[in-house]
Structure formats: structure tokens, C-alpha cells
Design a protein around this motif. Sequence first.
Motif, PDB file in Angstrom:
ATOM      1  N   GLU A 218      -0.554  -2.139  -0.397  1.00 56.18           N
ATOM      2  CA  GLU A 218      -0.549  -3.296  -1.286  1.00 56.18           C
ATOM      3  C   GLU A 218      -1.370  -4.438  -0.704  1.00 56.18           C
ATOM      4  O   GLU A 218      -1.374  -4.677   0.509  1.00 56.18           O
ATOM      5  CB  GLU A 218       0.889  -3.765  -1.536  1.00 56.18           C
ATOM      6  CG  GLU A 218       1.727  -2.763  -2.317  1.00 56.18           C
ATOM      7  CD  GLU A 218       3.042  -3.368  -2.782  1.00 56.18           C
ATOM      8  OE1 GLU A 218       3.368  -4.497  -2.346  1.00 56.18           O
ATOM      9  OE2 GLU A 218       3.729  -2.703  -3.577  1.00 56.18           O
ATOM     10  N   ALA A 220      -0.866  -7.591  -1.050  1.00 55.32           N
ATOM     11  CA  ALA A 220      -0.009  -8.629  -0.479  1.00 55.32           C
ATOM     12  C   ALA A 220       0.300  -8.339   0.989  1.00 55.32           C
ATOM     13  O   ALA A 220       0.325  -9.257   1.825  1.00 55.32           O
ATOM     14  CB  ALA A 220       1.289  -8.735  -1.289  1.00 55.32           C
ATOM     15  N   SER A 389      -3.599  -2.035  -9.028  1.00 57.80           N
ATOM     16  CA  SER A 389      -2.388  -1.926  -9.839  1.00 57.80           C
ATOM     17  C   SER A 389      -1.191  -2.685  -9.276  1.00 57.80           C
ATOM     18  O   SER A 389      -0.233  -2.946  -9.990  1.00 57.80           O
ATOM     19  CB  SER A 389      -2.011  -0.446 -10.013  1.00 57.80           C
ATOM     20  OG  SER A 389      -1.781   0.165  -8.751  1.00 57.80           O
ATOM     21  N   ASP A 390      -1.236  -3.044  -7.980  1.00 54.43           N
ATOM     22  CA  ASP A 390      -0.074  -3.762  -7.455  1.00 54.43           C
ATOM     23  C   ASP A 390      -0.093  -5.205  -7.971  1.00 54.43           C
ATOM     24  O   ASP A 390      -1.109  -5.724  -8.435  1.00 54.43           O
ATOM     25  CB  ASP A 390      -0.010  -3.693  -5.935  1.00 54.43           C
ATOM     26  CG  ASP A 390      -1.067  -4.520  -5.239  1.00 54.43           C
ATOM     27  OD1 ASP A 390      -0.954  -5.753  -5.262  1.00 54.43           O
ATOM     28  OD2 ASP A 390      -2.001  -3.931  -4.670  1.00 54.43           O
ATOM     29  N   MET A 391       1.043  -5.867  -7.852  1.00 52.77           N
ATOM     30  CA  MET A 391       1.247  -7.147  -8.515  1.00 52.77           C
ATOM     31  C   MET A 391       0.197  -8.180  -8.123  1.00 52.77           C
ATOM     32  O   MET A 391      -0.351  -8.894  -8.969  1.00 52.77           O
ATOM     33  CB  MET A 391       2.648  -7.666  -8.203  1.00 52.77           C
ATOM     34  CG  MET A 391       3.035  -8.930  -8.968  1.00 52.77           C
ATOM     35  SD  MET A 391       4.750  -9.408  -8.672  1.00 52.77           S
ATOM     36  CE  MET A 391       5.598  -7.955  -9.293  1.00 52.77           C
ATOM     37  N   GLN A 392      -0.121  -8.286  -6.849  1.00 54.31           N
ATOM     38  CA  GLN A 392      -1.061  -9.306  -6.409  1.00 54.31           C
ATOM     39  C   GLN A 392      -2.508  -8.927  -6.744  1.00 54.31           C
ATOM     40  O   GLN A 392      -3.308  -9.781  -7.145  1.00 54.31           O
ATOM     41  CB  GLN A 392      -0.909  -9.538  -4.910  1.00 54.31           C
ATOM     42  CG  GLN A 392      -1.486 -10.867  -4.455  1.00 54.31           C
ATOM     43  CD  GLN A 392      -1.009 -11.249  -3.074  1.00 54.31           C
ATOM     44  OE1 GLN A 392      -1.778 -11.166  -2.116  1.00 54.31           O
ATOM     45  NE2 GLN A 392       0.245 -11.649  -2.956  1.00 54.31           N
ATOM     46  N   GLN A 394      -3.529  -7.332  -9.248  1.00 53.98           N
ATOM     47  CA  GLN A 394      -3.754  -7.509 -10.684  1.00 53.98           C
ATOM     48  C   GLN A 394      -4.248  -8.909 -11.016  1.00 53.98           C
ATOM     49  O   GLN A 394      -4.868  -9.118 -12.055  1.00 53.98           O
ATOM     50  CB  GLN A 394      -2.468  -7.218 -11.457  1.00 53.98           C
ATOM     51  CG  GLN A 394      -2.078  -5.750 -11.509  1.00 53.98           C
ATOM     52  CD  GLN A 394      -0.794  -5.527 -12.281  1.00 53.98           C
ATOM     53  OE1 GLN A 394      -0.464  -6.295 -13.186  1.00 53.98           O
ATOM     54  NE2 GLN A 394      -0.060  -4.484 -11.939  1.00 53.98           N
ATOM     55  N   THR A 395      -3.983  -9.862 -10.148  1.00 53.50           N
ATOM     56  CA  THR A 395      -4.382 -11.244 -10.436  1.00 53.50           C
ATOM     57  C   THR A 395      -5.843 -11.516 -10.093  1.00 53.50           C
ATOM     58  O   THR A 395      -6.351 -12.600 -10.395  1.00 53.50           O
ATOM     59  CB  THR A 395      -3.491 -12.227  -9.652  1.00 53.50           C
ATOM     60  OG1 THR A 395      -3.743 -12.079  -8.245  1.00 53.50           O
ATOM     61  CG2 THR A 395      -2.013 -11.970  -9.932  1.00 53.50           C
TER      62      THR A 395
END
Length: 455
Positions: A218, A220, A389-392, A394-395
Motif C-alpha cells: 500500500e 500509505a 486500488s488502495d485508498m491512498q 486512489q487519490t
Amino acid sequence: MNKLNHLPRSAASAAELASRFTDLHPALTPRQAEIESERCLYCYDAPCVEACPTGIDVPKFIRQIAYDNLNGAAKTILDANILGGSCARVCPTEILCERACVRNYDQEAEPVKIALLQRHAIDGMTFRRHPFERAPMTGKRIAVVGAGPAGLSCAHRLAMHGHDVVIFEAQAKPGGLNEYGIARYKLTDNYAQEEVAFLLSIGGIEIRYGQALGRGLELATLRREFDRVFLALGLQASRALALDESSHASATAATDYIRVLRQSADLTDLPVPASAIVIGAGNTAIDIAVQAKRLGSEEVTLVYRRGIEHMTATPHEQAIARDAGVRLVTYAQPERILLDNQGHVAGMRFTRTRLAADGRLEASDETLDIAAQAVFTAIGQAFDVEALSDMQAQTLARDSGRIRVNDAFRTSLPGVYAGGDCVNLGQDLTVEAVQHGKLAAEAIHFELMGKAEAA
């Protein structure tokens, strides 16, 4: 590749097949290199330097060759392009430095053979240790995601500046496109790995394999554990034909076959269609078509929906295809793949196209059927969105699906940089990816050390 397993293997021996995948352009002999280097005019404002994406000082290294200083020539090249050996083999110099050569405009109308001279210098270097020394250790750690040309170039330059680098690589080997995606006759034997080993010998670089962003790794985490992050994700997904489901399932991505071909220790193990169709107009389409012929395919037809003048493959690459006996069909777009009673590829139906008065491409009522045992698609690579695809991740801001960066290769996330094919800069060339990595490393170094001085 499973869809091709029913096909026969090559009738040629392993030795015969190996002989068909020797260097496309044999290396210069010392005498040839001496003569060729003396053709250079050593221009003060050399246009070849301006045409090189990595800014190699071409007149300087050629003059060094003329004076039999191969180590000096190699260091001049490597200072600008640490992957200068592979770039000398795969770079489209015919549309870059060699096209800019002023020798094109004299009576010879023949440029200096810059690529072959560059290869001569790199292949002939005899350094006892790595030619670049590391600066004192800074205590900074940078994560590089991807061990392709951009990632390796970035890692090497950061290591030179005294930083420690960890490269996270999804595959079992480093090299990226050079290891898995280049025609076997362009980068022969184990050259890609030998070049990486040389690059890593500077020290301070660790590679962790089987690590892919979006698949357990990830962003992050990387941002938290490292001082900076450089994303060199490449283009891992092959674009598919927009056809019916059975046609889509029956086609084989050219990059998949090339990957297996490059990793094969015995070419007699590969399935070889007697006849094949290649859909595409770029260098990858040429690569798969020529390699199919060299493996033993009797007939290979490259089909493009527009005309030859619209092909992205360079005239040099097109000439390679013609010399190999590849048949070229233009103004035909895929309609559907034809299957036999066993569900295997039997050919493909195309719709004839034409250019309208306004220049747009339009379909006609005429169709064309071409028999074949395999259909290879080479219609471009796409960014694998799963990598972000991970949350961070994606931004991250994007342009046309690729990661958006500024002039310093900074992304929209602080401390995260990106370069190579995963960003929308340049022509997706290996040599440009190397330059991206080098410039990003300089930007990272400047930012890190500037903040360190301010502190």
C-alpha cells in the motif's frame, strides 16, 4: 498462452532457432568503430545531443572512441544514461539522434552510426569497479515501485547522492520492459540482467521481489516508512479488441507471447502457428510478427485499419518486418475471429475501411477473411488501474488514466513522485523512461537535502 497449446512446436532444432535470434545489428569491430568515429564532425552545437532524450554528449563520447578511450566514452554515456547499453540496442535512434545528425545532409546522406558506437563503448568498457562513487550517506530512504528503466534509473541516481533505496518489484526479475517486453533479437542472451547487475554494483540499492502496489503493498505504508516514494509502474495491461466475447477470448496479447519467448530457455517448447495474424501498427506489432516468422510461422500478416503512413512503427521497424517476409494489409479493421469445430482460431474477418473526405476513417461494405491459426493483438498498453486500488493511491490525480505529475515529476500527493510509462509525458520510449527516473531522482534529492539544510 493456454489457448495456443494445441499448436505444433517448431520443426527447427534448438540450435537453429537460437541462431535466428542473434543480434539484429552485429557489434562494430574495433577498426569499424575507429573509422565510424572519424566520420563525426564533433559539432559544437550538436543537434544529436538535443535530440537525445537523456542528453548524452554524443560528440564527446565519439571523440573519446576515436582516441581509443573506451572507458572515458562509456562514462560519458552512463553519466547521462545509466542504461546506455540497452538503449543503444533498442532506442529508435533513426528518429532521434541519428535523424538529427548533420551527416544526413552532406553527399553521403548517411548519419554517423551513433547507436552502434554507443554500444561499442559500453560493451568495451573495462572498469575494475563501478565508475560512479556514492556520496556520503544521507540517512534518507526512498522507495521505488517498479524495477523497470525508470525505477532503475531513479534508484541509481539516488544511490549516487548517498541515499538508500528499496525497489519493490512485482516480477521475479528486474528490468521491466527490457527483461520481459523487448524482441529477443534486440536484447540477446542475458544482457538485461547483466546491465542491472552493473547498475546495482554502485551499492545502496535493495530489490524486493513479488511486491506489487495494489496487491498487498500500500502507498500509505510506503509513505510512512520511507522519506520519499517514486512510482515507476509502467503499463502492465494490454488493450483488448472491442469485439464479441468469443473473439476476445480467442486472441492472444502480443506482450504475453513475447514475455514467454524472452524467458524461454528452449525455443522448441513454444507453440508456433503455421499462419498468424497480428493486429496493430506499432513496434510491438513488428516485434511479434518478426519473431513469429523466426520461430517458423510460414505466413504472418500484420493488419492495420489505416494506411502505412499512419503507422506508429518507425520506417526502420517496418523494413525489418518486410525483410522477415511479414505481409502487411492496410485499411482493414477487425470484425470477428473465425473458429473451427474445435473452437480453435481458424482465421479472422475484417471490414475494409477508407478515409472520408474529412479525413475520418469509415467502414465500407466490403469484408476480407484471412486464414490463420493464431491472432496476436498489439494495439497498445494501458495503465493497470489495480495498481492504484488502495485508498491512498486512489487519490492520485490522473490525466487520461495515467498519473499526473508536474515538471519535477511530483504527483498530487506530497512526497510521491512518478515517471516512465505510467505518466503522460513523452512517447513511452525506454530512453525517456530513463530520463524521467534520473530527473525525478534529482528533484527528490534537491527537496530532501534542501529541507535538511533548512532544518
